[in-house]
Design an enzyme around this catalytic site. Structure first.
Site, mmCIF file in Angstrom:
data_model
loop_
_atom_site.group_PDB
_atom_site.id
_atom_site.type_symbol
_atom_site.label_atom_id
_atom_site.label_comp_id
_atom_site.label_asym_id
_atom_site.label_seq_id
_atom_site.Cartn_x
_atom_site.Cartn_y
_atom_site.Cartn_z
ATOM 1 N N LYS A 53 8.818 -9.367 128.646
ATOM 2 C CA LYS A 53 9.263 -8.107 129.245
ATOM 3 C C LYS A 53 8.393 -7.752 130.453
ATOM 4 C CE LYS A 53 11.380 -6.709 124.947
ATOM 5 N NZ LYS A 53 11.248 -6.092 123.627
ATOM 6 N N GLN A 97 7.829 -1.843 120.650
ATOM 7 C CA GLN A 97 8.294 -3.101 120.049
ATOM 8 C C GLN A 97 8.368 -2.974 118.531
ATOM 9 O OE1 GLN A 97 9.370 -5.761 121.867
ATOM 10 N NE2 GLN A 97 9.926 -6.800 119.985
ATOM 11 N N ASP A 120 15.659 1.508 125.038
ATOM 12 C CA ASP A 120 16.157 0.685 123.930
ATOM 13 C C ASP A 120 17.450 1.277 123.349
ATOM 14 O OD1 ASP A 120 14.917 -1.700 123.134
ATOM 15 O OD2 ASP A 120 13.207 -0.642 122.253
#
Ligand code: GUN
Length: 284
Positions: A53, A97, A120
């Site tokens: 990322k 995460q 997200d």
């Protein structure tokens, strides 16, 4: 024999256009999209994702910050960090995460993220807004899946779409996105009876279970579009999807490989979501 949907190539195309849109945004507004990636603990797969990322951000011309916190980080400390990032004007997207260590309540952490920075798409506001049709952000993997399906050129309306797996991250949002495009949608899971009879109906079959090689040729309709979301590490260190590729590919019309299918699309869509977050911030 199926056409292979090349996620590496398609993701690269998405990233090239995100990069040029980011340059235009900077030119017009002075804003550089900023992403904060938070990793708690030392899960090996998570570490690799986080590095990918950060690299993707650099390539897109974004600003990124990584927060690598020890496994024993308290929930309160993580919530404090998220509150700081919510206020940080250089940060437009916040990604925590998953999975988080067991002593931290994942729901509480996701709910603490400003929905305007929830790139997200996991915040209950965005999950709910997805149901009614107008989320600020769509979760990255399902968004990537929809992009792959759109590249086949098939008309989704009226098709039978079957999703195996009901996670909040993939299965459920993918079902809602397919429904929004007028597919007839079925979600299967571990309690589904006679799974092959259901999956064999699918014009579009999405495997998102996390069990290597569980979708075999007898479970797939001739000419189906098969999207394999599984990323399973085998004992010999190799990656395997949820689909037995060699068996299913001759029956399918389109199929995604593992690796090189859905995975790269997830990161490309994270870049797109972060760009959109920055674009929305520029309009405020
Ligand atoms: N873990 C596995 N997939 C994802 C994802 O898309 N986002 C985050 N934050 N964590 C993940």
């Amino acid at each position: 024999m199926a056409v292979i949907l090349d996620g590496i190539k398609i993701a690269q195309e998405v990233r090239v256009s995100v990069r040029s849109e980011a340059a235009a945004l900077k030119e017009e507004t002075g804003i550089v999209p900023g992403l904060a990636v938070v990793l708690v603990g030392s899960d090996q797969a998570s570490k690799i994702y986080v590095e990918k990322k950060a690299k993707a951000c650099a390539e897109a011309g974004f600003f990124s910050r990584e927060y690598k916190l020890p496994e024993d980080t308290g929930e309160g400390k993580l919530l404090d960090l998220i509150r700081d990032l919510n206020m940080d004007k250089f940060i437009h997207g916040i990604l925590v995460q998953l999975p988080l260590p067991r002593h931290i309540a994942t729901d509480k952490v996701i709910a603490a993220i400003d929905p305007l920075k929830d790139v997200d798409g996991f915040h209950p506001y965005n999950a709910g807004a997805l149901l009614t049709g107008a989320p600020l952000f769509v979760p990255c993997t399902p968004r990537g899946i929809m992009e792959l399906i759109s590249r086949t050129g098939i008309d989704i309306a009226g098709k039978e779409a079957v999703i195996v797996g009901r996670s909040n991250i993939v299965g459920k949002p993918a079902a809602i996105l397919l429904l929004a495009q007028h597919a007839t949608v079925t979600i299967c899971h571990s309690r589904t009876k006679n799974l092959p009879s259901v999956t064999s109906r699918a014009d579009i079959l999405i495997a998102a279970v996390g069990k290597p090689h569980m979708i075999t040729a007898n479970m797939v309709k001739e000419g189906a579009v098969v999207i394999d979301v599984g990323v399973n590490r085998l004992e010999d260190g190799k990656l395997a999807g949820d689909v037995v590729f060699d068996e299913v590919a001759p029956k399918a019309s389109y199929i995604t490989p593992v690796p090189g299918g859905v995975g790269p699309m997830t990161i490309a869509m994270l870049m797109r979501n972060t760009l959109e977050a920055a674009g929305a911030a520029a309009k405020k």
